[in-house]
Design a protein around this motif. Sequence first.
Motif, PDB file in Angstrom:
ATOM      1  N   ASP A  82       5.316  10.046   2.597  1.00  0.00           N
ATOM      2  CA  ASP A  82       6.552   9.634   1.912  1.00  0.00           C
ATOM      3  C   ASP A  82       7.740   9.662   2.880  1.00  0.00           C
ATOM      4  O   ASP A  82       8.586   8.754   2.877  1.00  0.00           O
ATOM      5  CB  ASP A  82       6.775  10.595   0.730  1.00  0.00           C
ATOM      6  N   GLN A  83       7.791  10.701   3.729  1.00  0.00           N
ATOM      7  CA  GLN A  83       8.905  10.833   4.683  1.00  0.00           C
ATOM      8  C   GLN A  83       8.919   9.696   5.707  1.00  0.00           C
ATOM      9  O   GLN A  83       9.927   9.458   6.363  1.00  0.00           O
ATOM     10  CB  GLN A  83       8.829  12.176   5.430  1.00  0.00           C
ATOM     11  N   CYS A  84       7.790   9.035   5.856  1.00  0.00           N
ATOM     12  CA  CYS A  84       7.741   7.885   6.783  1.00  0.00           C
ATOM     13  C   CYS A  84       8.168   6.611   6.059  1.00  0.00           C
ATOM     14  O   CYS A  84       8.047   5.504   6.602  1.00  0.00           O
ATOM     15  CB  CYS A  84       6.330   7.720   7.344  1.00  0.00           C
ATOM     16  N   GLY A  85       8.620   6.761   4.831  1.00  0.00           N
ATOM     17  CA  GLY A  85       9.117   5.608   4.057  1.00  0.00           C
ATOM     18  C   GLY A  85       8.008   4.667   3.620  1.00  0.00           C
ATOM     19  O   GLY A  85       8.240   3.463   3.464  1.00  0.00           O
ATOM     20  N   LEU A  86       6.823   5.211   3.414  1.00  0.00           N
ATOM     21  CA  LEU A  86       5.678   4.319   3.173  1.00  0.00           C
ATOM     22  C   LEU A  86       5.306   4.148   1.692  1.00  0.00           C
ATOM     23  O   LEU A  86       4.402   3.368   1.389  1.00  0.00           O
ATOM     24  CB  LEU A  86       4.457   4.838   3.942  1.00  0.00           C
ATOM     25  N   LYS A  87       5.965   4.838   0.791  1.00  0.00           N
ATOM     26  CA  LYS A  87       5.629   4.678  -0.635  1.00  0.00           C
ATOM     27  C   LYS A  87       5.777   3.212  -1.021  1.00  0.00           C
ATOM     28  O   LYS A  87       6.836   2.618  -0.786  1.00  0.00           O
ATOM     29  CB  LYS A  87       6.560   5.526  -1.502  1.00  0.00           C
ATOM     30  N   GLY A  88       4.743   2.632  -1.585  1.00  0.00           N
ATOM     31  CA  GLY A  88       4.793   1.236  -2.017  1.00  0.00           C
ATOM     32  C   GLY A  88       4.524   0.241  -0.889  1.00  0.00           C
ATOM     33  O   GLY A  88       4.424  -0.966  -1.127  1.00  0.00           O
ATOM     34  N   PHE A  89       4.398   0.723   0.349  1.00  0.00           N
ATOM     35  CA  PHE A  89       4.164  -0.174   1.500  1.00  0.00           C
ATOM     36  C   PHE A  89       2.844  -0.940   1.335  1.00  0.00           C
ATOM     37  O   PHE A  89       1.821  -0.346   1.031  1.00  0.00           O
ATOM     38  CB  PHE A  89       4.140   0.654   2.794  1.00  0.00           C
ATOM     39  N   GLN A  90       2.915  -2.250   1.524  1.00  0.00           N
ATOM     40  CA  GLN A  90       1.700  -3.062   1.333  1.00  0.00           C
ATOM     41  C   GLN A  90       1.230  -3.651   2.652  1.00  0.00           C
ATOM     42  O   GLN A  90       2.035  -4.084   3.479  1.00  0.00           O
ATOM     43  CB  GLN A  90       1.981  -4.184   0.329  1.00  0.00           C
ATOM     44  N   HIS A  91      -0.085  -3.648   2.829  1.00  0.00           N
ATOM     45  CA  HIS A  91      -0.684  -4.300   3.995  1.00  0.00           C
ATOM     46  C   HIS A  91      -1.833  -5.156   3.467  1.00  0.00           C
ATOM     47  O   HIS A  91      -2.795  -4.633   2.920  1.00  0.00           O
ATOM     48  CB  HIS A  91      -1.206  -3.244   4.983  1.00  0.00           C
ATOM     49  N   LYS A  92      -1.692  -6.467   3.610  1.00  0.00           N
ATOM     50  CA  LYS A  92      -2.674  -7.406   3.038  1.00  0.00           C
ATOM     51  C   LYS A  92      -2.923  -7.034   1.571  1.00  0.00           C
ATOM     52  O   LYS A  92      -1.973  -6.851   0.823  1.00  0.00           O
ATOM     53  CB  LYS A  92      -3.945  -7.422   3.887  1.00  0.00           C
TER      54      LYS A  92
END
Length: 338
Positions: free
Chosen positions: A279-289
């Motif tokens: 979460d601290q890396c700002g990745l919540k909800g991050f989509q890849h393909k």
Amino acid sequence: MRLECDYNLRDNNTFGILAKCKTFFEYDTDNELFDFVRLQKDNKDFKFFVLGGGSNVLFTKDFDATIIHPATKGKTIVYENGDNIFVEAQAGEIWDDFVEWCIENKAYGLENLSYIPGTVGASAVQNIGAYGAEASQFIHRVKFLHLDSGDIQYMINEACCFGYRESIFKHLLKGKAIILSAVYKLSKRPNINRSYADVEKYLTDNKISDPTPADIRNAIIDIRRKKLPEVSETGSAGSFFKNPVVNAETFNALKTKFPEIKYFTAGADYKLAAGWLIDQCGLKGFQHKGAAVHKKQALILINAGNATGNDVLELSENVREKVFDKFGIKLEPEAIII
Ligand SMILES: Cc1cc2nc3c(=O)[nH]c(=O)nc-3n(C[C@H](O)[C@H](O)[C@H](O)COP(=O)(O)OP(=O)(O)OC[C@H]3O[C@@H](n4cnc5c(N)ncnc54)[C@H](O)[C@@H]3O)c2cc1C
């Protein structure tokens, strides 16, 4: 019993990934399994993977061998001794049906492990855990077919080498043992475990001052439904990564740099909340393909729609890289990558 060739495993893994296996063998009785294995005795090329509910696996390619799928059912009270009650369930039993059945039969202890997807067989392999409880606290013994000798063997708890999502079945006996059943040692007396803040909040909100094991089960189901993706709606394998365990020196250095860091103590070590790191890396909800990090719980990678196993794998590598760059911590997958 079912034996199929070139079988599509999409409905047999909770990620909902399309992958085929060369042969799919599902059995309803242990004798069907023994016959099948006996037939493979002289087949030097025989390779297999035991797939329970497929809720902790990620298929990244077709599986060019045999999938063995236990569908054996049965739950019984084996014996009672003072406050102890020993219950046995067959490997193909759905874990949460077993938990519900135990509570109905006044055999207590597994309440906090309610609503975990998967089968009883895998509960011992994975040493499943949640909300302050782990299967290994209650497993009495595991019965399995040893593929090398063809014998049925029994492993008592102390010999199972249980650890955090670890057991002997993932290491020394990997690919050598097919679990047939597990005996759980439970208690006739409720021993309420309300140590988690979410559980306490549910009890307060619902004005339950003296909870029963069934109340704790309801609390856990309610909490999990709100926090985690429903298997029937969103493809995932639950927590994709393990919470990393670090020593005091590493922990203190991280705590100085990141005072808000979320952790639990684990003996002399510290277990970091992997979801918080992601979460601290700002990745919540991050989509890849076709794959994404879950919007509410960063530890869960999901099939956002028609994901391939490689989409999820690439996303997981992305996440690992970002977490390593920020915290110097290497996340290890909890999901089994095939
Ligand atoms: C939404 C969601 C939430 C989850 N929450 C949790 C949680 O809170 N806590 C937790 O610990 N896990 C959780 N998980 C992970 C998963 O539910 C567990 O790991 C579960 O035990 C997997 O069971 P399964 O039958 O699906 O096993 P599979 O995924 O099919 O297999 C897992 C491993 O067990 C082996 N195995 C399965 N059956 C046998 C057998 N009979 N004999 C020998 N080996 C066998 C497989 O070969 C494989 O190595 C969650 C998963 C999802 C999808």
